[in-house]
Write an enzyme that holds these catalytic residues in place. Structure first.
Site, PDB file in Angstrom:
ATOM      1  CB  SER A  87      -0.796   0.049   1.646  1.00  0.00           C
ATOM      2  OG  SER A  87       0.181   0.474   2.226  1.00  0.00           O
ATOM      3  CG  ASP A  88       1.790   5.882  -1.421  1.00  0.00           C
ATOM      4  OD1 ASP A  88       2.237   6.110  -0.362  1.00  0.00           O
ATOM      5  OD2 ASP A  88       1.368   6.664  -2.173  1.00  0.00           O
ATOM      6  CD1 TRP A  89       4.961   4.474   5.282  1.00  0.00           C
ATOM      7  CD2 TRP A  89       4.570   3.564   3.272  1.00  0.00           C
ATOM      8  NE1 TRP A  89       6.429   3.704   5.039  1.00  0.00           N
ATOM      9  CE2 TRP A  89       6.241   3.247   3.616  1.00  0.00           C
ATOM     10  CE3 TRP A  89       4.590   2.848   1.885  1.00  0.00           C
ATOM     11  CZ2 TRP A  89       6.914   1.903   2.983  1.00  0.00           C
ATOM     12  CZ3 TRP A  89       5.423   1.890   2.035  1.00  0.00           C
ATOM     13  CH2 TRP A  89       6.601   1.331   1.962  1.00  0.00           C
ATOM     14  N   GLY A  90      -0.252   4.582   4.327  1.00  0.00           N
ATOM     15  CA  GLY A  90      -1.660   4.553   4.751  1.00  0.00           C
ATOM     16  C   GLY A  90      -2.836   4.432   3.737  1.00  0.00           C
TER      17      GLY A  90
END
Ligand code: BGC
Length: 756
Positions: free
Chosen positions: A228-231
């Site tokens: 995932s992109d961060w968050g």
């Protein structure tokens, strides 16, 4: 490690513990089974390894590293080999620093020049972005470290990036927003893919099984893991089922527990969890089993490399009266804060803590005849009279003035978009005043994305330096003085003004919905179709030498869409200095039933030529070079017909052109109904066979044999009635036949047509 066997030995709890990070940058270990934790770090143009205190905005410190040219600059090289070298340098640094994955390249399409993160992206053109990102990937992964190609997909704006839904039609996704990812996956064999924050047509990329499973794995054969992109995770359980393997950063264990409970409650298949764990382990063990921490990370030589590469990325946009290159004996006033403190990278997660920075003045400070004036302040947009007066004085006393201008950090960054395309007012004022004092003025720009240039006519020379990494000063000096012959080309169009840009009317959307109204007409595809004036077209860039083109040859005048076409062209350096040229090949469909761009880049090669030297450049074109995405077939399709093969110096300037006929091997199935119109049936042989007799017999509003009165003939000519007929549905034959043709008989005819 036998991954399947290892996963089979794991408890559900252990498996779920691997589905998200241990902290900001590390995964969790399972000591019992000898599964180590691994660390990843940001890229894409160097390392942002945070020893402690993780963040994704470039706030906390990271170790000292080397900032290579950012993608904005690297793309302007049009040089696969250069991008491969960037990848290799980062790969070595990762091995030395024990990093399994470097988070890049970032390859989203530059839909609008306003996107705050364009400095990190390559191009408005998917073919160019895909080719260069694939070279970067191959270089980096040759060191047994993975890339994380990001942000998949349609993440072309920063404002609202975590909530917006990119509303993009199927064809546009396939032709514009997917191909670069497709290339990096299919050909570059990317180890990991990072999903984007945004939603696509309402669905978060992190929980979109069509995106992450069907397209990425089933169609493109992706065998790594999706992070995932961060968050970017919204609902972790949905995300696991959709094929989002690793959540970053750590969810503190809460999402892992949710996944476990969902499996226990029968809401999630444990096989989905197993698949994620297998994907993650397969990639991490690929690094672990090939780790070489003894790899030397020679920062000095990477600094030198950064300078060498940056000079190959600079684009000479204007050179009136041959004002460049500068001559050693000339008196030169170097003006602008960026000449002493360069801007060479952007803000956010890609921000590198550089071990050294070389400015233009670092390079020129000891050169006789060179003076320096600051000219403007970075922190204040307002013109500073005292600074301008000092610069004007220096310019007036010199043979030539070189102003280094561009965008300050606050103007473009990850996390938000620009609102206009201007450089700061103080710089515009400075350029105008200096150019007035000395007509021999050159501007060098350091910026990650195009700017408006109301001052362009006032200056004789212009170099687009982009954000070229920590040795940008060396590169600038080398290009200004002709030690390197400029050979960059614009990887994006420079519009005259913001209002001209393709998605000006809809960029960022309304609230959390952004409709991609312009469809496939992004970048030059839009400007060229509209024949709009632009400042500089896509692919444009000058050199200190000249090139002549000739001898365009195609391997065949006609091919099937399953064949390959070989195209060759001769290029000669007709000037007096050595130089590199980017030979660009575009393809245009002469006639099409779908809206298509005038031409699209389908090949490029960068070659070096000595004065007088000629080289033959060869391109191989396959079906994709001619195809568009067909939404009935849900596949690439070539319409039978003629295609222009054009060798261009930019998207607007065709140097040589030939035509090839391409024959389709695929029929697009069509189902006709009584509501189909004649225009759509005309080209169909069977339809004409079936319908021919009734049309001829005049069943429909008077046929060929029917006598018409003179007044009727005056009111409506044969051409007019034929044109009107074109847009009538078949059922009109029945309605106007006065009962001669029943609806049942008409339906039977339609069925016969459909039988083919
Ligand atoms: C960015 C990514 C980056 C990640 C980790 C996110 O905000 O969009 O590109 O890799 O943070 O820093």
């Amino acid at each position: 490690m036998d991954i399947k066997k290892t996963v089979a030995q794991m408890t559900l709890e252990e498996k779920c513990s691997l589905l998200s990070g241990a902290d900001f940058w590390r995964t969790r270990p399972v000591e019992r089974l000898n599964i180590p934790a691994v660390m990843v770090s940001d890229g894409p143009h160097g390392l942002r390894k945070q020893a402690e205190g993780g963040d994704h905005l470039g706030i906390n410190d990271s170790i000292e590293a080397v900032c290579l040219p950012t993608a904005s600059a690297a793309a302007a090289s049009f040089d696969r080999d250069l991008c491969r070298q960037i990848g290799e340098a980062i790969g070595d640094a990762c091995q030395h620093e024990k990093l399994a994955v470097n988070l890049g390249p970032a390859i989203n399409i530059k839909r609008s020049p306003l996107c705050g993160r364009n400095f990190e992206y390559y191009s408005e053109d998917p073919y160019l972005a895909g080719e260069l990102a694939t070279a970067h990937t191959k270089g980096l992964q040759s060191r047994n470290v993975g890339v994380s190609v990001k942000h998949f997909a349609a993440n072309s704006q920063e404002n609202r990036r975590m909530s917006t839904s990119a509303e993009v039609d199927e064809r546009t996704l396939r032709e514009i927003y997917f191909p670069a990812f497709e290339k990096v996956v299919r050909e570059g064999k990317a180890w990991t893919v990072m999903c984007s924050y945004n939603r696509i047509n309402g669905v978060y990329s992190s929980e979109n099984p069509w995106l992450l499973k069907k397209v990425l794995r089933d169609e493109w054969g992706f065998d790594g893991y999706v992070v995932s992109d961060w968050g970017a995770v919204n609902d972790r359980v949905k995300a696991v089922a959709a094929g989002l393997d690793l959540e970053m950063p750590s969810s503190g264990g809460s999402n892992d527990r949710r996944v476990m409970e969902a499996v226990r409650a029968g809401l999630l298949d444990e096989k989905d969890v197993d698949a994620c764990v297998e994907n993650i382990l397969r990639i991490h063990m690929r690094y672990v089993e090939n780790a070489k921490p003894e790899t030397v990370w020679d920062k000095e030589s990477q600094h030198e490399l950064a300078g060498r590469l940056a000079s190959e990325c600079m684009v000479l946009l204007k050179n009136e009266d041959g004002i460049l290159p500068l001559k050693q004996e000339e008196k030169v006033a170097v003006i602008g804060r960026f000449a002493a403190v360069p801007r060479f990278q952007g803000g956010g997660s890609s921000h590198i803590n550089c071990f050294r920075i070389t400015s233009l003045m670092d390079e020129l400070k000891d050169q006789p005849g060179v003076s320096y004036a600051q000219g403007y302040d970075i922190a204040d947009e307002k013109p500073d009279e005292a600074l301008i007066a000092e610069a004007v004085k220096a310019a007036a006393a010199a043979d030539k003035a070189v102003i280094v201008a561009g965008l300050p950090d606050s103007f473009e960054s990850e996390g938000y978009d620009r609102t206009h395309l201007r450089i700061p007012a103080c710089q515009t004022e400075l350029i105008c005043r200096v150019a007035e004092a000395n007509p021999n003025t050159v501007v060098v720009l350091y910026n990650g994305s195009p700017v408006e240039m109301p001052w362009l006519d006032k200056v004789k020379g212009l170099i687009e330096g982009y954000l070229g990494g920590q040795a940008i000063g060396t590169a600038t000096a080398n290009v200004l003085y002709g030690r390197v012959n400029p050979c960059g080309k614009l990887p994006e169009t420079f519009a005259v003004k913001l209002e001209d840009t393709p998605c000006f009317l809809s960029y960022e959307g309304e609230g959390d919905t952004g409709v991609y109204n312009e469809g496939v007409f992004v970048g030059y595809r839009y400007y060229d179709k509209k024949k709009m004036n632009v400042l500089f077209p896509f692919g444009y860039g000058l050199s200190y030498t000249k090139f002549a083109y000739g001898g365009l040859k195609l391997s065949a005048p006609a091919i099937m869409d399953t064949d390959r076409l070989t195209v060759s062209v001769d290029v000669t350096n007709t000037g007096s200095v050595k130089g590199k040229e980017v030979v660009q090949l575009y393809v245009g469909d002469v006639q099409s039933t779908v809206f298509r761009p005038v031409r699209e880049l389908k090949g490029f090669e960068k070659i070096e030529l000595m004065p007088g030297e000629t080289k033959t450049v060869t391109f191989e074109l396959d079906k994709r070079a001619f195809a568009y995405w067909n939404t009935t077939l849900h596949d690439w399709h070539v319409e039978t017909g003629d295609f222009r093969i054009e060798i261009c110096s930019d998207s607007r300037t065709v140097l040589l052109s030939e035509t090839v006929r391409v024959e389709s091997t695929v029929n697009v199935p069509v189902k006709y109904t009584v509501n189909s119109i004649f225009a759509d049936l005309m080209g169909n042989r069977k339809a004409m066979e079936v319908l021919g007799p009734i049309l001829k017999n005049g069943i429909f509003g008077g046929g060929e044999d029917k006598k018409e009165s003179d007044t009727a003939k005056e009111a409506i000519s044969d051409e007019m009635s034929k044109a009107m007929l074109m847009y009538m549905p078949l059922r009109a034959i029945a309605s106007f036949s006065g009962g001669q043709l029943t609806y049942e008989a008409l339906q039977a005819m339609v069925d016969r047509i459909n039988e083919q």
